[in-house]
Enzyme design. Structure first.
Site: not given
Length: 187
Positions: A81-82
């Site tokens: 997600c980062t």
């Protein structure tokens, strides 16, 4: 020494058991994953109103007149997600006029920390009203044999009139932002 030898001999046996369990479960998981997903392309995007990381709210009707990149991700501050958020952040200028909106079920405080930590330049929305379900991205997932419900990483491009023009489901992060950029060029 004998205890160490016994511990070492148990490790390969445990690995075999895990491999067998994974092989047994794989066909079942494949059957579930192959269930048809209704495409939203060409249809009106499901309406939404969600709270944002800055304390305001956003709704689809407020975004009319401009293209929207609506991307759903599982959890703030996790590896995939980062990487995805940072890739979108780094390409914002290439998304010419499109509003990028990241959506997860995480609370606003989590979004605020995530956004600040990685200097994200677009809003993060907290799905507290079933938007993921409306877009068909709230799915049964499995990790280490445990089943749970969660967001399937997905992206939708919504045109200025509120219609879905492109969608990606089960997104693989590397290269995805570039695909989105290319699709936006066609609008």
């Amino acid at each position: 020494m004998a205890a160490k030898a016994k511990a070492k001999s148990k490790k390969p046996a445990l690995k075999k058991v895990v491999k067998k369990a994974v092989k047994k479960a794989a066909p079942k998981a494949a059957k579930k994953a192959s269930a048809p997903v209704s495409s939203l392309v060409g249809k009106a995007a499901p309406a939404f109103t969600m709270p944002l990381d800055d304390g305001s709210t956003v709704s689809l009707k407020d975004l009319r007149g401009q293209p929207v990149v609506l991307y759903f991700y599982p959890k703030d501050d996790t590896t995939g997600c980062t990487a995805q958020a940072c890739d979108f952040r780094d390409r914002m200028t290439a998304f010419k006029g499109a509003t990028v909106l990241g959506v997860s079920k995480d609370p606003i405080k989590s979004h605020q920390k995530f956004k600040a930590k990685y200097s994200l330049t677009f809003p993060l929305a907290s799905d507290d009203s079933g938007v993921a379900e409306a877009y068909g991205v709230w799915k049964e997932k499995s990790m280490y044999g445990r089943k749970y419900m969660g967001i399937e990483r997905s992206t939708f491009i919504i045109d200025k009139d509120g219609k879905v023009r492109a969608e990606w489901r089960k997104v693989s992060v590397p290269g995805h932002a570039e695909e989105v950029k290319q699709a936006l060029r066609g609008l």
